[in-house]
Design a protein around this motif. Structure first.
Motif, PDB file in Angstrom:
ATOM      1  N   ASP A   6     -18.562  20.185 -34.035  1.00 56.18           N
ATOM      2  CA  ASP A   6     -17.399  19.111 -34.057  1.00 56.18           C
ATOM      3  C   ASP A   6     -16.746  19.181 -32.884  1.00 56.18           C
ATOM      4  O   ASP A   6     -16.013  18.246 -32.423  1.00 56.18           O
ATOM      5  CB  ASP A   6     -16.485  19.943 -35.251  1.00 56.18           C
ATOM      6  N   GLU A   7     -16.691  20.316 -32.213  1.00 57.61           N
ATOM      7  CA  GLU A   7     -16.229  20.271 -30.840  1.00 57.61           C
ATOM      8  C   GLU A   7     -16.851  19.754 -29.625  1.00 57.61           C
ATOM      9  O   GLU A   7     -16.253  19.418 -28.623  1.00 57.61           O
ATOM     10  CB  GLU A   7     -15.616  21.532 -30.398  1.00 57.61           C
ATOM     11  N   ARG A   8     -18.097  19.629 -29.626  1.00 63.46           N
ATOM     12  CA  ARG A   8     -18.667  19.124 -28.769  1.00 63.46           C
ATOM     13  C   ARG A   8     -18.704  17.580 -28.504  1.00 63.46           C
ATOM     14  O   ARG A   8     -18.717  16.780 -29.446  1.00 63.46           O
ATOM     15  CB  ARG A   8     -20.434  19.292 -28.922  1.00 63.46           C
ATOM     16  N   PRO A   9     -18.744  17.259 -27.130  1.00 65.54           N
ATOM     17  CA  PRO A   9     -18.684  15.739 -27.016  1.00 65.54           C
ATOM     18  C   PRO A   9     -19.717  14.909 -27.678  1.00 65.54           C
ATOM     19  O   PRO A   9     -20.878  15.591 -27.571  1.00 65.54           O
ATOM     20  CB  PRO A   9     -18.454  15.607 -25.341  1.00 65.54           C
ATOM     21  N   LYS A  10     -19.435  13.760 -28.076  1.00 65.18           N
ATOM     22  CA  LYS A  10     -20.595  13.260 -28.638  1.00 65.18           C
ATOM     23  C   LYS A  10     -21.336  12.262 -27.817  1.00 65.18           C
ATOM     24  O   LYS A  10     -20.743  11.732 -26.948  1.00 65.18           O
ATOM     25  CB  LYS A  10     -19.978  12.163 -29.940  1.00 65.18           C
ATOM     26  N   LYS A  11     -22.515  12.222 -28.006  1.00 65.14           N
ATOM     27  CA  LYS A  11     -23.446  11.506 -26.952  1.00 65.14           C
ATOM     28  C   LYS A  11     -23.182  10.023 -27.127  1.00 65.14           C
ATOM     29  O   LYS A  11     -23.622   9.709 -28.559  1.00 65.14           O
ATOM     30  CB  LYS A  11     -25.026  11.818 -26.895  1.00 65.14           C
ATOM     31  N   LYS A  12     -22.876   9.347 -26.261  1.00 68.66           N
ATOM     32  CA  LYS A  12     -22.511   7.835 -26.552  1.00 68.66           C
ATOM     33  C   LYS A  12     -23.899   7.269 -26.717  1.00 68.66           C
ATOM     34  O   LYS A  12     -25.013   7.458 -25.977  1.00 68.66           O
ATOM     35  CB  LYS A  12     -21.908   7.194 -25.126  1.00 68.66           C
ATOM     36  N   THR A  13     -24.002   6.405 -27.769  1.00 63.66           N
ATOM     37  CA  THR A  13     -25.390   5.635 -28.270  1.00 63.66           C
ATOM     38  C   THR A  13     -25.411   4.506 -27.222  1.00 63.66           C
ATOM     39  O   THR A  13     -24.529   3.629 -27.035  1.00 63.66           O
ATOM     40  CB  THR A  13     -25.070   5.045 -29.672  1.00 63.66           C
ATOM     41  N   VAL A  14     -26.504   4.282 -26.699  1.00 62.74           N
ATOM     42  CA  VAL A  14     -27.008   3.168 -25.774  1.00 62.74           C
ATOM     43  C   VAL A  14     -28.156   2.483 -26.360  1.00 62.74           C
ATOM     44  O   VAL A  14     -28.810   3.287 -27.276  1.00 62.74           O
ATOM     45  CB  VAL A  14     -26.987   3.714 -24.557  1.00 62.74           C
ATOM     46  N   HIS A  15     -28.320   1.385 -25.932  1.00 61.77           N
ATOM     47  CA  HIS A  15     -29.629   0.530 -26.559  1.00 61.77           C
ATOM     48  C   HIS A  15     -30.370   0.064 -25.381  1.00 61.77           C
ATOM     49  O   HIS A  15     -29.520  -0.874 -24.432  1.00 61.77           O
ATOM     50  CB  HIS A  15     -29.023  -0.683 -27.560  1.00 61.77           C
ATOM     51  N   GLU A  16     -31.425   0.248 -25.193  1.00 59.45           N
ATOM     52  CA  GLU A  16     -32.356  -0.255 -24.094  1.00 59.45           C
ATOM     53  C   GLU A  16     -33.013  -1.475 -24.777  1.00 59.45           C
ATOM     54  O   GLU A  16     -33.839  -1.326 -25.520  1.00 59.45           O
ATOM     55  CB  GLU A  16     -33.146   0.691 -23.399  1.00 59.45           C
ATOM     56  N   ILE A  17     -32.937  -2.714 -24.082  1.00 60.44           N
ATOM     57  CA  ILE A  17     -33.470  -3.907 -24.593  1.00 60.44           C
ATOM     58  C   ILE A  17     -34.965  -3.651 -24.336  1.00 60.44           C
ATOM     59  O   ILE A  17     -35.801  -3.197 -23.378  1.00 60.44           O
ATOM     60  CB  ILE A  17     -33.288  -5.067 -23.615  1.00 60.44           C
ATOM     61  N   GLY A  18     -35.707  -4.016 -25.582  1.00 64.52           N
ATOM     62  CA  GLY A  18     -37.222  -3.710 -25.710  1.00 64.52           C
ATOM     63  C   GLY A  18     -37.613  -2.390 -26.047  1.00 64.52           C
ATOM     64  O   GLY A  18     -38.898  -2.134 -26.004  1.00 64.52           O
ATOM     65  N   SER A  19     -36.752  -1.475 -26.278  1.00 60.80           N
ATOM     66  CA  SER A  19     -37.291  -0.017 -26.610  1.00 60.80           C
ATOM     67  C   SER A  19     -37.848  -0.175 -28.079  1.00 60.80           C
ATOM     68  O   SER A  19     -37.351  -0.989 -29.045  1.00 60.80           O
ATOM     69  CB  SER A  19     -36.014   0.890 -26.626  1.00 60.80           C
ATOM     70  N   ASP A  20     -38.486   0.897 -28.387  1.00 68.87           N
ATOM     71  CA  ASP A  20     -39.301   1.200 -29.631  1.00 68.87           C
ATOM     72  C   ASP A  20     -38.089   1.483 -30.798  1.00 68.87           C
ATOM     73  O   ASP A  20     -37.222   2.348 -30.466  1.00 68.87           O
ATOM     74  CB  ASP A  20     -40.165   2.036 -29.618  1.00 68.87           C
ATOM     75  N   LEU A  21     -38.042   0.447 -31.688  1.00 70.77           N
ATOM     76  CA  LEU A  21     -37.287   0.806 -32.836  1.00 70.77           C
ATOM     77  C   LEU A  21     -37.787   1.561 -33.947  1.00 70.77           C
ATOM     78  O   LEU A  21     -37.024   2.080 -34.925  1.00 70.77           O
ATOM     79  CB  LEU A  21     -36.711  -0.713 -33.126  1.00 70.77           C
TER      80      LEU A  21
END
Length: 65
Positions: A6-21
């Motif tokens: 709970d104390e660790r910084p959350k990794k920001k979600t990013v999206h790369e165009i064309g990435s495998d979904l």
């Protein structure tokens, strides 16, 4: 001293165009759609601001008839 999850910084979600979904869950896809919609709104607001500035400059420098 240990850091709990709970104390660790959350990794920001990013999206790369064309990435495998294929490895993303439905919730992760929904989150990415939200991120992209926010980015589209931000881009659109900036585009509108620039268009307004361009129109103002054109009206200022347009020759009067």
């Amino acid at each position: 001293m240990s850091i709990s999850d709970d104390e660790r910084p959350k990794k920001k979600t990013v999206h790369e165009i064309g990435s495998d979904l294929s490895m993303l869950s439905a919730d992760e896809l929904t989150a990415r759609i939200g991120l992209l919609e926010e980015e589209i709104a931000r881009l659109d607001a900036e585009r509108q601001r620039k268009q307004a500035g361009k129109l103002a400059a054109e009206s200022l420098f347009r020759p009067k008839v």
